[in-house]
Write a protein that holds these residues in place. Sequence first.
Motif, short mmCIF file in Angstrom:
data_model
loop_
_atom_site.label_atom_id
_atom_site.label_comp_id
_atom_site.label_asym_id
_atom_site.label_seq_id
_atom_site.Cartn_x
_atom_site.Cartn_y
_atom_site.Cartn_z
N SER A 134 1.20 -1.01 -0.11
CA SER A 134 -0.28 0.33 0.32
C SER A 134 0.86 1.49 -0.35
O SER A 134 0.27 2.45 -0.04
N SER A 135 2.25 0.82 -0.06
CA SER A 135 3.60 2.07 -0.14
C SER A 135 2.43 3.27 -0.82
O SER A 135 2.51 2.89 -1.79
N GLU A 136 2.75 4.17 -0.96
CA GLU A 136 2.22 5.75 -1.61
C GLU A 136 3.64 5.71 -2.42
O GLU A 136 3.16 7.03 -3.25
N TYR A 137 4.57 4.62 -2.72
CA TYR A 137 6.19 5.28 -3.72
C TYR A 137 5.98 3.97 -4.63
O TYR A 137 6.97 3.76 -5.52
N LYS A 138 4.98 2.71 -3.86
CA LYS A 138 4.99 2.42 -5.38
C LYS A 138 4.99 2.93 -6.70
O LYS A 138 5.45 1.49 -7.45
N ASN A 139 3.97 3.32 -6.99
CA ASN A 139 3.76 3.61 -8.97
C ASN A 139 5.27 3.65 -9.25
O ASN A 139 5.22 3.17 -9.94
N ASN A 140 5.94 4.86 -8.22
CA ASN A 140 7.04 5.26 -9.47
C ASN A 140 7.84 4.12 -8.86
O ASN A 140 9.22 3.97 -9.88
N ALA A 141 7.80 3.25 -7.67
CA ALA A 141 8.81 1.72 -7.70
C ALA A 141 9.32 0.81 -8.53
O ALA A 141 9.71 0.58 -9.55
N ALA A 142 7.90 1.29 -9.56
CA ALA A 142 6.99 0.06 -10.28
C ALA A 142 7.81 0.32 -12.10
O ALA A 142 8.35 -0.36 -12.34
N GLU A 143 7.84 1.60 -12.17
CA GLU A 143 7.92 2.47 -13.19
C GLU A 143 9.43 2.01 -13.13
O GLU A 143 10.40 1.63 -14.60
N ASN A 144 10.35 2.39 -12.02
CA ASN A 144 11.76 2.43 -12.28
C ASN A 144 11.73 1.03 -11.99
O ASN A 144 12.83 0.68 -12.83
N PHE A 145 11.49 -0.55 -11.92
CA PHE A 145 11.50 -1.19 -11.87
C PHE A 145 12.02 -2.19 -12.88
O PHE A 145 12.40 -2.81 -13.20
N PHE A 195 12.09 1.92 -2.11
CA PHE A 195 13.12 2.86 -1.06
C PHE A 195 14.05 3.76 -1.75
O PHE A 195 13.83 4.64 -1.37
N GLN A 196 14.03 3.71 -2.65
CA GLN A 196 14.49 4.51 -3.22
C GLN A 196 13.61 5.63 -3.96
O GLN A 196 14.21 6.76 -4.07
N ALA A 197 12.54 4.81 -4.32
CA ALA A 197 11.55 6.31 -4.73
C ALA A 197 11.09 7.13 -3.47
O ALA A 197 11.00 7.84 -3.96
N GLY A 198 11.31 6.64 -2.28
CA GLY A 198 10.85 7.62 -1.51
C GLY A 198 11.99 8.10 -0.61
O GLY A 198 11.39 9.02 0.67
N SER A 199 13.18 7.60 -0.13
CA SER A 199 13.99 8.53 0.90
C SER A 199 14.81 9.63 0.73
O SER A 199 14.74 9.74 1.88
N LYS A 200 14.26 10.04 -0.81
CA LYS A 200 14.79 11.69 -0.43
C LYS A 200 13.99 12.30 0.63
O LYS A 200 13.76 13.75 1.03
N GLN A 201 12.54 11.72 0.07
CA GLN A 201 11.00 12.17 0.98
C GLN A 201 10.88 12.28 2.40
O GLN A 201 10.89 13.13 3.30
N ASP A 202 10.62 10.83 2.94
CA ASP A 202 11.28 10.38 3.99
C ASP A 202 11.81 9.17 4.24
O ASP A 202 11.51 8.61 3.79
N GLU A 203 13.44 8.92 4.70
CA GLU A 203 14.08 8.16 4.80
C GLU A 203 14.40 6.95 5.61
O GLU A 203 13.34 5.76 5.53
N ASN A 204 12.76 7.36 6.40
CA ASN A 204 12.33 6.22 7.41
C ASN A 204 11.17 5.41 7.11
O ASN A 204 10.95 4.52 7.31
N LYS A 258 10.90 1.61 5.50
CA LYS A 258 9.81 0.82 6.42
C LYS A 258 9.30 0.02 5.65
O LYS A 258 8.58 -1.53 5.28
N ALA A 259 9.01 0.98 4.09
CA ALA A 259 8.67 -0.28 2.97
C ALA A 259 8.89 -1.13 2.06
O ALA A 259 8.51 -2.21 1.76
N ALA A 260 10.21 -0.46 2.21
CA ALA A 260 11.33 -1.86 1.97
C ALA A 260 11.48 -2.89 2.61
O ALA A 260 11.58 -4.00 1.90
N VAL A 261 11.49 -2.82 3.65
CA VAL A 261 11.48 -3.67 4.44
C VAL A 261 10.28 -4.70 5.08
O VAL A 261 10.54 -6.12 4.39
N ASP A 262 9.54 -4.12 5.05
CA ASP A 262 7.87 -4.52 4.81
C ASP A 262 7.65 -5.42 3.10
O ASP A 262 7.42 -6.80 3.86
#
Length: 309
Positions: free
Chosen positions: A141-152, A255-264, A268-272
Amino acid sequence: MEPKNDISKYITSVKMSSKKRILVEGPDDKDHISNLLNVLGKNKIKIDSAERIKGDCKHTSKNNRAKIEKIFNICKDSVKHSNLYYLCDREFKAFNVEEKIVDMMVDHKTDRNLSWTIGHSLENYFIEPDLIANAYRYLTSSEYKNNAAENFKSLLPSALRMIATITLAAREINKCSYPLGVIRWDDFEIIANEVTLNINVWRANENHEILSRFKEAFNKYKPVVESSDIGVLSRVCRGHTAMQLLQRIFALCLFQAGSKQDENLAKKAAVDFSKIKEKNVSTALCESWLKTIADGSPNYPSNLILSVS
């Protein structure tokens, strides 16, 4: 089929029934093929798993593919067993690995009622960028998933080169599952839009035989893989290795998609995501795969389906 029939009892049970059956290696294969047949409108065929058959010798006691091959060799000339079909993982069959990897099996292969997957395992049919990315979106449900998916998706070719190298290195040291226990999501790096694993720096403070042999084999196969066609690499990767490492690479993308916005939060999204059970990931990938087939994709064991039809 009753749980844990032995080989002879299983063969007898097939002879006593006129129903078409497909014998596959394990329970995940059984689920995937059952769902595939349902999508293709062929859900009256019974699927059996070799895992539920007891081996009768040292070779078949722990090897599901060996059970299938033994049953096939016993039954292949028997008219009374012509209703039994088989699907085996190709594994490393007909890959020529020298200066580059050459796939000698250009299309699906069938011997009478025995068919092989086109890639290393059934899971290799899942290795398509949109298919995987769509499945992963359902799993977080991560807010970063769409950017992560395109990068992936853009990273997938380099990810497959990495995983093919890891697969061949693990095979070289006869430890196929070894990488899954030692390579974490944050061991990978994304540099110049490519996934990398700095093998010479990775775990540099450790010194033991298996690790040293794995690193040596990795460096041996890296130039071989880099000289090979990406389509061949998607087939030679060990299925379970690819599924788990791609999951970890997507975790890195989160992690890369969201680290500049909120690293923690990004961590968490990456670990989960990296901790999602393989069964749940496989289920989502299968569902995404089945949707592509319903839309007309021929990316499935078509030789088996044609023969059993």
